[in-house]
Design an enzyme around this catalytic site. Structure first.
Site, short mmCIF file in Angstrom:
data_model
loop_
_atom_site.label_atom_id
_atom_site.label_comp_id
_atom_site.label_asym_id
_atom_site.label_seq_id
_atom_site.Cartn_x
_atom_site.Cartn_y
_atom_site.Cartn_z
N ASP A 131 -9.07 -10.04 9.01
CA ASP A 131 -8.57 -8.69 8.73
C ASP A 131 -9.57 -7.57 9.02
O ASP A 131 -9.17 -6.51 9.47
CB ASP A 131 -8.13 -8.61 7.26
CG ASP A 131 -7.28 -7.39 6.94
OD1 ASP A 131 -6.41 -7.04 7.76
OD2 ASP A 131 -7.46 -6.78 5.88
N TYR A 183 -1.68 -3.58 -6.94
CA TYR A 183 -1.41 -4.37 -5.75
C TYR A 183 -2.50 -4.33 -4.69
O TYR A 183 -2.99 -3.24 -4.32
CB TYR A 183 -0.09 -3.91 -5.10
CG TYR A 183 0.35 -4.93 -4.09
CD1 TYR A 183 1.01 -6.08 -4.50
CD2 TYR A 183 0.02 -4.80 -2.75
CE1 TYR A 183 1.36 -7.06 -3.58
CE2 TYR A 183 0.36 -5.77 -1.83
CZ TYR A 183 1.03 -6.90 -2.26
OH TYR A 183 1.36 -7.88 -1.36
N ARG A 240 0.84 -1.19 0.00
CA ARG A 240 0.00 0.00 0.00
C ARG A 240 0.88 1.24 0.00
O ARG A 240 2.01 1.23 0.48
CB ARG A 240 -0.91 0.00 1.23
CG ARG A 240 -2.11 -0.94 1.08
CD ARG A 240 -3.02 -0.87 2.28
NE ARG A 240 -2.40 -1.46 3.45
CZ ARG A 240 -1.83 -0.80 4.44
NH1 ARG A 240 -1.84 0.53 4.43
NH2 ARG A 240 -1.27 -1.42 5.43
N SER A 293 -1.28 -4.00 10.04
CA SER A 293 -0.99 -4.97 8.99
C SER A 293 0.31 -5.73 9.30
O SER A 293 1.28 -5.14 9.78
CB SER A 293 -0.81 -4.23 7.65
OG SER A 293 -1.99 -3.55 7.32
N CYS A 299 1.01 -8.01 11.55
CA CYS A 299 1.35 -8.25 12.96
C CYS A 299 0.72 -9.54 13.48
O CYS A 299 0.59 -9.74 14.68
CB CYS A 299 0.89 -7.08 13.83
SG CYS A 299 1.91 -5.61 13.68
O1 SAT Z 1 -3.61 -3.40 2.28
S1 SAT Z 1 -3.57 -4.80 1.93
O2 SAT Z 1 -4.91 -5.26 1.68
O3 SAT Z 1 -2.73 -4.96 0.73
C1 SAT Z 1 -2.91 -5.73 3.17
C2 SAT Z 1 -2.73 -5.02 4.46
O4 SAT Z 1 -1.95 -4.08 4.53
O5 SAT Z 1 -3.37 -5.40 5.48
MN MN Z 2 -5.00 -5.57 7.10
#
Ligand code: SAT
Ligand code: MN
Length: 593
Positions: A278, A198, A70, A249, A251
């Site tokens: 998530d 991405y 990201r 993210s 972790c």
């Molecule tokens: O942002 S993503 O979906 O690529 C993955 C993340 O950072 O949790």
């Molecule tokens: Mn995430």
């Protein structure tokens, strides 16, 4: 195909006029469509077939080497009033942002197929679910959205019935980092993303919709859209407690969501059920409890470190029908990353593996897989009304100071604890790794509006009749003087979850401290863990001087959000600071006299 919903059809026509694709494909979400996409991508090189004997239905995608995470510095929240986006977001005026993006989108799909992807975030029949439509020129995005959301005909039917949907326009463009922007228009329920293929930049249902836009919608509709896993813990009596946990993210959310109990716990009959890894949408039910759904239908998990030791459930989940992104491959064409046995021959960029070039798999390499393939997929994961939460957990990577676990005194204190969350940065976002930054509720990159308003919204859930979950903070990442982790983590984290459930059930009195309630001596069941008592003491110690400094830093942080920061949160910070002050050990000289 077309849609009978005029607003949708008009928008698709407008986008086609602007981007000028060679053809338009409305996605129906069928298996046949997915197979056609895969065949097409195998031809273009967007996908590479992996070993079909060991990994049936598995493919590898290599993204552009400058497009692997990201891009928070290129991500904007474009509200009419700059204040509404808050200091936690980059802001651009909507008219300027639209003009900038539309100039990039102009003619960008010439010679390409434009895909229209109707999708639903959440179980298709859930009142908590919300729908969107993503338009993209990337077949990789279509394939991933099919796994990550409820995509296709059923979603389109719901959209046409409801008449409203989030609009997401995406093009991979030239993949030029100089021409890359991820723009959100929460007031228009619109997303425009250009120049990246991405994950979170391109799969617009995920962070863009399910967090940034949804958090904004949730504020006015009385619910919460959070960066949390959801896990069910079943005890030997067959009772299941659901826990939602926020970590930044990379972790270990996926690992915690798929935790395998330690041997002794398994023998006693403990089970862990995965609901989400998530994102969590939650709303108070008629009984006053908070009910949660996982808006996603798949996992977009971090590959490196996933192994039989750390997360055997994930490993078996991704043994088939998985898209791998930016992993390495072995001599017999199996996917490979650091932490797996065997060795890589080709790195994530397709070069012969050479340790001088760094890790073989990109540290933010990922797998995309249907949630249903997880052996611990919860039988209640698709419940339309969601699962009732017993506890909310906040955590981050904190090598020092923060104890293994502590519990908030009440909801407002819990909101302060979430607001004060900090973590070392990871490879999930572009930028330096291992730097400590505050990441309130793990939403720093994802809250679609001013953090002050966001905390006020959180505080508003504490009202008469509410039966809110207890709030805890954990730190699996505490390090010793030699730099090694003090807590074994992974499956043993269940020991900490068990203590939380004991607290929820009123079975553990705990130890009151100025920062909250910690496990009293003997309350954490450490069983056959070979932890010496000094380590346990360190893990459960409240370092007075360190916490006094931490509270001062938290106070400054809250003030950095200006007048919109709710007074109640300042008061909470002052309450804890005062409690620390009153509990201060007497100065040495005073003791001596
Ligand atoms: O942002 S993503 O979906 O690529 C993955 C993340 O950072 O949790
Ligand atoms: Mn995430």
């Amino acid at each position: 195909m077309s849609s009978k919903l005029e607003a949708l059809q008009r928008w698709v026509d407008e986008v086609a006029k602007l981007t000028r694709p060679a053809q338009i494909h409305w996605c129906d979400g069928s298996d046949a469509e997915y197979q056609q996409l895969v065949q097409h991508m195998l031809k273009t090189g967007d996908l590479i077939e992996l070993n079909q004997q060991t990994h049936p239905g598995c493919y590898l995608h290599r993204s552009s080497p400058s497009d692997v995470a990201r891009v928070e510095h290129l991500t904007f929240v474009c509200t009419k009033d700059e204040e509404d986006a808050g200091p936690n977001n980059h802001w651009m005026a909507p008219t300027e942002a639209h003009a900038k993006m539309d100039a990039l989108f102009e003619g960008c799909m010439e010679g390409r197929t434009m895909y229209v992807i109707p999708y639903c975030m959440g179980p298709i029949d859930s009142p908590l679910a919300r729908c969107g439509v993503e338009i993209t020129d990337s077949p990789y995005v279509v394939a991933n959205m099919r796994t990550m959301t409820r995509m296709g005909a059923a979603a389109l039917a719901r959209i046409e019935r409801e008449g409203s949907f989030v609009k997401g326009l995406h093009s991979t463009g030239e993949l030029d980092p100089e021409r890359r922007f991820i723009m959100h228009f929460p007031e228009e329920l619109t997303i425009k993303s250009y120049g990246s293929g991405y994950g979170g930049n391109a799969l617009l249902g995920k962070k863009c919709h399910a967090l940034r836009i949804a958090s904004y919608q949730a504020k006015s509709e009385g619910w919460l859209a959070e960066h949390m896993l959801i896990v069910g813990i079943e005890n030997p009596k067959g009772e299941t407690h659901y826990v939602a946990a926020a970590f930044p993210s990379a972790c270990g959310k996926t690992n915690l969501a798929m935790l395998i109990p330690p041997e002794g716990y398994r023998q006693d009959g403990w089970k862990v059920w995965t609901v989400g890894d998530d994102i969590c949408w939650m709303r108070p039910g008629a009984d006053g409890r908070l009910y949660a759904i996982n808006p996603e239908a798949g996992y977009f998990g971090v590959a490196p470190g996933t192994s039989d030791n750390t997360n055997p459930n994930a490993l078996s989940t991704i043994a088939r029908d998985t898209i791998y992104t930016n992993v390495a491959i072995t001599a017999d064409n199996q996917p490979w990353w650091e932490g797996l046995p065997g060795k890589p021959v080709t790195d994530w960029q397709g070069r012969p593996y050479d340790p001088a070039n760094g890790p073989a798999a990109h540290p933010n390499s990922r797998f995309t897989v249907s949630a249903k393939q997880c052996p611990t997929w919860s039988p209640h994961a698709e419940d339309a009304q969601g699962v009732p939460l017993s506890a909310i957990v906040f955590g981050g990577r904190r090598p020092s100071l923060i104890p293994l676990v502590f519990e908030a005194k009440d909801w407002a204190h819990g909101v302060l604890i979430g607001a004060a969350m900090g973590s070392e940065t990871t490879a999930a976002a572009t930028g330096a790794v291992g730097v400590l930054r505050r990441d309130s509720m793990a939403m720093k990159p994802f809250a679609g509006y001013h953090y002050g308003d966001y905390f006020r919204h959180w505080l508003s859930f504490d009202k008469p009749g509410a039966k809110l979950p207890k709030i805890f903070h954990v730190n699996w990442f505490r390090k010793g003087e030699d730099g090694s982790f003090l807590w074994p983590g992974y499956g043993d984290n269940l020991r900490v979850l068990e203590w939380m459930i004991d607290r929820v059930e009123g079975r553990a009195p705990g130890k009151q401290t100025p920062i909250g309630t910690l496990p009293a001596h003997g309350e954490l069941k450490l069983g056959d863990l070979s932890l010496d008592s000094a380590t346990v003491d360190t893990l459960l110690d409240v370092d007075h001087a360190g916490w006094t400094a931490e509270l001062a830093a938290i106070g400054e942080y809250l003030h950095s959000f200006g007048a919109r920061m709710p007074q109640q949160l300042h008061a909470e910070q002052q309450r804890v600071a005062k409690a620390l002050d009153e509990a201060a050990p007497a100065p040495r000289s005073a003791v001596a006299s």
